[in-house]
Design a protein around this motif. Structure first.
Motif, PDB file in Angstrom:
ATOM      1  N   ASP A  92       0.838  -1.194   0.000  1.00 12.67           N
ATOM      2  CA  ASP A  92       0.000   0.000   0.000  1.00 12.67           C
ATOM      3  C   ASP A  92       0.875   1.248   0.000  1.00 12.67           C
ATOM      4  OD1 ASP A  92      -2.232  -1.575   0.081  1.00 12.67           O
ATOM      5  OD2 ASP A  92      -2.807  -1.062   2.138  1.00 12.67           O
ATOM      6  N   GLN A  93       0.458   2.246  -0.753  1.00 10.04           N
ATOM      7  CA  GLN A  93       1.228   3.481  -0.897  1.00 10.04           C
ATOM      8  C   GLN A  93       0.803   4.497   0.163  1.00 10.04           C
ATOM      9  OE1 GLN A  93       3.915   3.611  -3.323  1.00 10.04           O
ATOM     10  NE2 GLN A  93       3.341   1.481  -2.942  1.00 10.04           N
ATOM     11  N   LYS A  94       1.146   4.183   1.395  1.00 14.42           N
ATOM     12  CA  LYS A  94       0.765   5.065   2.495  1.00 14.42           C
ATOM     13  C   LYS A  94       1.710   4.854   3.678  1.00 14.42           C
ATOM     14  CE  LYS A  94      -2.640   1.975   4.724  1.00 14.42           C
ATOM     15  NZ  LYS A  94      -2.720   0.858   3.783  1.00 14.42           N
ATOM     16  N   GLU A  95       1.644   5.798   4.594  1.00 19.12           N
ATOM     17  CA  GLU A  95       2.280   5.655   5.895  1.00 19.12           C
ATOM     18  C   GLU A  95       1.186   5.797   6.942  1.00 19.12           C
ATOM     19  OE1 GLU A  95       4.861   8.879   7.083  1.00 19.12           O
ATOM     20  OE2 GLU A  95       3.838  10.292   5.748  1.00 19.12           O
ATOM     21  N   SER A  96       1.415   5.233   8.107  1.00 24.69           N
ATOM     22  CA  SER A  96       0.384   5.335   9.137  1.00 24.69           C
ATOM     23  C   SER A  96       1.008   5.242  10.519  1.00 24.69           C
ATOM     24  CB  SER A  96      -0.680   4.243   8.964  1.00 24.69           C
ATOM     25  OG  SER A  96      -0.164   2.962   9.269  1.00 24.69           O
ATOM     26  N   LEU A  97       0.243   5.716  11.483  1.00 27.29           N
ATOM     27  CA  LEU A  97       0.623   5.610  12.888  1.00 27.29           C
ATOM     28  C   LEU A  97      -0.497   4.894  13.617  1.00 27.29           C
ATOM     29  CD1 LEU A  97       2.544   6.347  15.247  1.00 27.29           C
ATOM     30  CD2 LEU A  97       1.213   8.463  15.514  1.00 27.29           C
ATOM     31  N   ARG A 148     -20.282  -3.553  23.871  1.00 28.86           N
ATOM     32  CA  ARG A 148     -19.518  -2.510  24.552  1.00 28.86           C
ATOM     33  C   ARG A 148     -18.486  -3.148  25.481  1.00 28.86           C
ATOM     34  NH1 ARG A 148     -19.136  -0.616  29.331  1.00 28.86           N
ATOM     35  NH2 ARG A 148     -20.958  -1.753  30.103  1.00 28.86           N
ATOM     36  N   ILE A 149     -18.912  -4.156  26.226  1.00 26.16           N
ATOM     37  CA  ILE A 149     -17.996  -4.865  27.121  1.00 26.16           C
ATOM     38  C   ILE A 149     -16.936  -5.623  26.320  1.00 26.16           C
ATOM     39  CG2 ILE A 149     -17.836  -6.717  28.835  1.00 26.16           C
ATOM     40  CD1 ILE A 149     -20.678  -5.910  29.741  1.00 26.16           C
ATOM     41  N   ALA A 150     -17.358  -6.231  25.219  1.00 24.64           N
ATOM     42  CA  ALA A 150     -16.437  -7.014  24.393  1.00 24.64           C
ATOM     43  C   ALA A 150     -15.392  -6.148  23.696  1.00 24.64           C
ATOM     44  CB  ALA A 150     -17.217  -7.810  23.356  1.00 24.64           C
ATOM     45  N   ASN A 151     -15.663  -4.834  23.574  1.00 29.33           N
ATOM     46  CA  ASN A 151     -14.748  -3.926  22.883  1.00 29.33           C
ATOM     47  C   ASN A 151     -14.278  -2.777  23.771  1.00 29.33           C
ATOM     48  OD1 ASN A 151     -14.743  -4.555  19.694  1.00 29.33           O
ATOM     49  ND2 ASN A 151     -16.767  -5.019  20.532  1.00 29.33           N
ATOM     50  N   ASP A 152     -14.313  -2.971  25.071  1.00 29.48           N
ATOM     51  CA  ASP A 152     -13.990  -1.903  26.012  1.00 29.48           C
ATOM     52  C   ASP A 152     -12.501  -1.533  25.926  1.00 29.48           C
ATOM     53  OD1 ASP A 152     -13.601  -0.184  28.103  1.00 29.48           O
ATOM     54  OD2 ASP A 152     -14.465  -1.489  29.642  1.00 29.48           O
ATOM     55  N   PRO A 153     -12.181  -0.345  25.376  1.00 28.26           N
ATOM     56  CA  PRO A 153     -10.765   0.004  25.195  1.00 28.26           C
ATOM     57  C   PRO A 153     -10.037   0.303  26.484  1.00 28.26           C
ATOM     58  CG  PRO A 153     -12.168   1.858  24.616  1.00 28.26           C
ATOM     59  CD  PRO A 153     -13.082   0.705  24.897  1.00 28.26           C
ATOM     60  N   ASN A 154     -10.756   0.396  27.588  1.00 27.62           N
ATOM     61  CA  ASN A 154     -10.113   0.627  28.883  1.00 27.62           C
ATOM     62  C   ASN A 154      -9.528  -0.653  29.475  1.00 27.62           C
ATOM     63  OD1 ASN A 154     -10.720   3.510  29.302  1.00 27.62           O
ATOM     64  ND2 ASN A 154     -12.842   2.827  29.321  1.00 27.62           N
ATOM     65  N   GLN A 155      -9.894  -1.793  28.905  1.00 23.48           N
ATOM     66  CA  GLN A 155      -9.386  -3.068  29.410  1.00 23.48           C
ATOM     67  C   GLN A 155      -8.029  -3.388  28.783  1.00 23.48           C
ATOM     68  OE1 GLN A 155     -10.934  -4.561  31.945  1.00 23.48           O
ATOM     69  NE2 GLN A 155     -12.356  -2.823  31.803  1.00 23.48           N
ATOM     70  N   PRO A 156      -7.114  -3.936  29.566  1.00 24.03           N
ATOM     71  CA  PRO A 156      -5.745  -4.140  29.068  1.00 24.03           C
ATOM     72  C   PRO A 156      -5.639  -5.139  27.923  1.00 24.03           C
ATOM     73  CG  PRO A 156      -6.049  -5.170  31.231  1.00 24.03           C
ATOM     74  CD  PRO A 156      -7.255  -4.321  30.994  1.00 24.03           C
ATOM     75  N   ASP A 157      -6.637  -6.011  27.757  1.00 25.39           N
ATOM     76  CA  ASP A 157      -6.564  -7.000  26.675  1.00 25.39           C
ATOM     77  C   ASP A 157      -7.284  -6.538  25.412  1.00 25.39           C
ATOM     78  OD1 ASP A 157      -9.136  -7.232  27.757  1.00 25.39           O
ATOM     79  OD2 ASP A 157      -9.267  -9.372  27.286  1.00 25.39           O
ATOM     80  N   CYS A 158      -7.705  -5.273  25.360  1.00 27.44           N
ATOM     81  CA  CYS A 158      -8.459  -4.788  24.203  1.00 27.44           C
ATOM     82  C   CYS A 158      -7.514  -4.489  23.039  1.00 27.44           C
ATOM     83  CB  CYS A 158      -9.259  -3.542  24.556  1.00 27.44           C
ATOM     84  SG  CYS A 158     -10.400  -3.044  23.243  1.00 27.44           S
ATOM     85  N   LEU A 159      -7.899  -4.918  21.828  1.00 23.82           N
ATOM     86  CA  LEU A 159      -7.079  -4.746  20.636  1.00 23.82           C
ATOM     87  C   LEU A 159      -7.483  -3.517  19.818  1.00 23.82           C
ATOM     88  CD1 LEU A 159      -6.955  -8.476  19.447  1.00 23.82           C
ATOM     89  CD2 LEU A 159      -5.220  -7.224  20.739  1.00 23.82           C
ATOM     90  N   THR A 160      -8.468  -2.765  20.273  1.00 22.31           N
ATOM     91  CA  THR A 160      -8.944  -1.596  19.544  1.00 22.31           C
ATOM     92  C   THR A 160      -7.815  -0.594  19.317  1.00 22.31           C
ATOM     93  OG1 THR A 160     -11.236  -1.805  20.235  1.00 22.31           O
ATOM     94  CG2 THR A 160     -10.482   0.409  19.714  1.00 22.31           C
ATOM     95  N   GLN A 161      -7.770  -0.027  18.087  1.00 20.48           N
ATOM     96  CA  GLN A 161      -6.697   0.897  17.715  1.00 20.48           C
ATOM     97  C   GLN A 161      -7.243   2.095  16.947  1.00 20.48           C
ATOM     98  OE1 GLN A 161      -4.481  -2.304  15.637  1.00 20.48           O
ATOM     99  NE2 GLN A 161      -2.663  -1.433  16.610  1.00 20.48           N
ATOM    100  N   LEU A 162      -6.539   3.201  17.071  1.00 19.56           N
ATOM    101  CA  LEU A 162      -6.729   4.345  16.185  1.00 19.56           C
ATOM    102  C   LEU A 162      -5.583   4.341  15.187  1.00 19.56           C
ATOM    103  CD1 LEU A 162      -8.528   6.993  15.844  1.00 19.56           C
ATOM    104  CD2 LEU A 162      -6.561   8.174  16.867  1.00 19.56           C
ATOM    105  N   ARG A 163      -5.913   4.578  13.915  1.00 22.08           N
ATOM    106  CA  ARG A 163      -4.872   4.618  12.889  1.00 22.08           C
ATOM    107  C   ARG A 163      -4.936   5.954  12.152  1.00 22.08           C
ATOM    108  NH1 ARG A 163      -3.869   0.334   7.820  1.00 22.08           N
ATOM    109  NH2 ARG A 163      -1.629   0.709   7.650  1.00 22.08           N
ATOM    110  N   LEU A 164      -3.883   6.734  12.270  1.00 21.05           N
ATOM    111  CA  LEU A 164      -3.732   7.951  11.492  1.00 21.05           C
ATOM    112  C   LEU A 164      -3.032   7.574  10.191  1.00 21.05           C
ATOM    113  CD1 LEU A 164      -2.434  10.323  14.329  1.00 21.05           C
ATOM    114  CD2 LEU A 164      -4.805   9.780  13.708  1.00 21.05           C
ATOM    115  N   ILE A 165      -3.603   7.997   9.056  1.00 18.70           N
ATOM    116  CA  ILE A 165      -3.125   7.521   7.756  1.00 18.70           C
ATOM    117  C   ILE A 165      -2.814   8.696   6.835  1.00 18.70           C
ATOM    118  CG2 ILE A 165      -3.629   6.042   5.767  1.00 18.70           C
ATOM    119  CD1 ILE A 165      -5.758   4.657   7.519  1.00 18.70           C
ATOM    120  N   HIS A 166      -1.717   8.576   6.112  1.00 18.27           N
ATOM    121  CA  HIS A 166      -1.332   9.575   5.116  1.00 18.27           C
ATOM    122  C   HIS A 166      -0.921   8.862   3.832  1.00 18.27           C
ATOM    123  CE1 HIS A 166       1.968  12.400   3.453  1.00 18.27           C
ATOM    124  NE2 HIS A 166       0.792  12.785   2.987  1.00 18.27           N
ATOM    125  N   TYR A 167      -1.596   9.202   2.738  1.00 19.32           N
ATOM    126  CA  TYR A 167      -1.220   8.744   1.410  1.00 19.32           C
ATOM    127  C   TYR A 167      -0.431   9.884   0.748  1.00 19.32           C
ATOM    128  CZ  TYR A 167      -4.997   5.353   2.191  1.00 19.32           C
ATOM    129  OH  TYR A 167      -5.812   4.374   2.709  1.00 19.32           O
TER     130      TYR A 167
END
Length: 309
Positions: A92-97, A148-167
């Motif tokens: 992919d022709q992008k960078e991301s954080l 909501r419980i299954a995706n609770d980002p406050n829990q240490p085992d949560c895999l939820t992410q924010l991705r900043l993307i630049h093409y």
């Protein structure tokens, strides 16, 4: 095949209109896999501010961005043209954080107020996600707070992410893929775009995991600051016993001329590692979110690929 329209759903007066909104969300999730949220509670000014701080990071020299290195074990950090798509055979022709609440962050010395502002933005994304999840849970017959419980980002085992993307801008990318055709592995993706920075295309259906919708028709989805483009991911499709649809999408370079820079922000609800995933009809055997991710990455990506889309 005709192009498929993406339903636009207003979240205004959510508590009062929840039954109506639920019907609209489920219809869109079942038949399109994509929908656009408006009146969702994040102002255009707040979105512009988050794009501004994202752009400030990507404008840094590479050696400064590399101070937040990509970690292949967590998939957090800065990466540059590192995601290999099986659908195209190219990177992919992008960078991301990639960021999680407890990951390593860029310093405020490099980008002032980065962590405080971005964390606040993530919290707003979580609030909107919880509203959508409560509607989906009710429609599937789960308790209202189940996802909501299954995706609770406050829990240490949560895999939820924010991705900043630049093409990055490109002079010679006519007709090529800035991001190849793919589905998202997780549950629910919230995508923010900027006015005029087009390129996102969505597939009107999902007939096969292995074809990457290569022979199907993709619908361009104009970029606009404010509305949130939401799509169902593979995990939620399985969790709904395939009732909800995870559809293919890609980012295409312009057909003629120079492709300017494109910025986007994606909030990936990806579940908690130890949470057991199984639909109400038990179509598939129970598996943990971590096990599902491992299987999906093995199925959809090469060894060189980033373990999320």
């Amino acid at each position: 095949m005709a192009q498929r329209l993406v339903p636009v759903i207003s979240m205004q007066d959510f508590d009062r209109r929840k039954e109506e909104i639920t019907q609209q969300l489920i219809d869109a999730a079942e038949n399109a896999g994509f929908f656009t949220l408006v009146d969702h509670g994040i102002s255009k000014e707040e979105i512009d501010a988050q794009f501004a701080i994202s752009k400030a990071f990507f404008n840094l020299p590479s050696e400064i961005k590399a101070k937040t290195p990509h970690d292949t074990t967590t998939n957090n950090g800065w990466e540059y043209k590192a995601q290999l798509r099986p659908s195209t055979g190219t990177y992919d022709q992008k960078e991301s954080l990639w960021l999680q609440r407890h990951s390593y962050w860029p310093s405020n010395e490099d980008v002032p107020n980065f962590r405080e502002q971005t964390t606040d933005f993530m919290e707003k994304c979580a609030t909107i996600s919880d509203q959508v999840f409560s509607c989906i849970a009710a429609a599937l017959g789960f308790p209202q707070d189940y996802f909501r419980i299954a995706n609770d980002p406050n829990q240490p085992d949560c895999l939820t992410q924010l991705r900043l993307i630049h093409y990055p801008a490109s002079e010679n990318a006519v007709g090529t893929w800035r991001a190849g055709s793919h589905t998202d592995i997780g549950c629910l993706t919230l995508l923010f775009q900027r006015d005029g920075e087009d390129g996102l295309e969505i597939c009107p259906g999902r007939e096969s995991h292995s074809s990457f919708a290569g022979g199907d028709i993709f619908t361009p989805l104009s970029a606009e600051t404010g509305p949130i483009v939401v799509n169902i991911g593979d995990m939620l499709m399985a969790w709904s016993d395939d009732r909800l649809k995870s559809n293919f999408h890609r980012v295409r370079a312009k057909e003629v001329g120079k492709s300017p820079s494109r910025y986007s922000i994606a909030y990936f609800n990806q579940g908690r590692r130890d949470f057991v995933l199984q639909g109400p009809l038990k179509k598939y055997p129970p598996t943990t979110v971590a096990e599902y991710f491992a299987q999906a990455v093995s199925r959809n990506f090469s060894r060189q690929a980033i373990a999320s889309s």
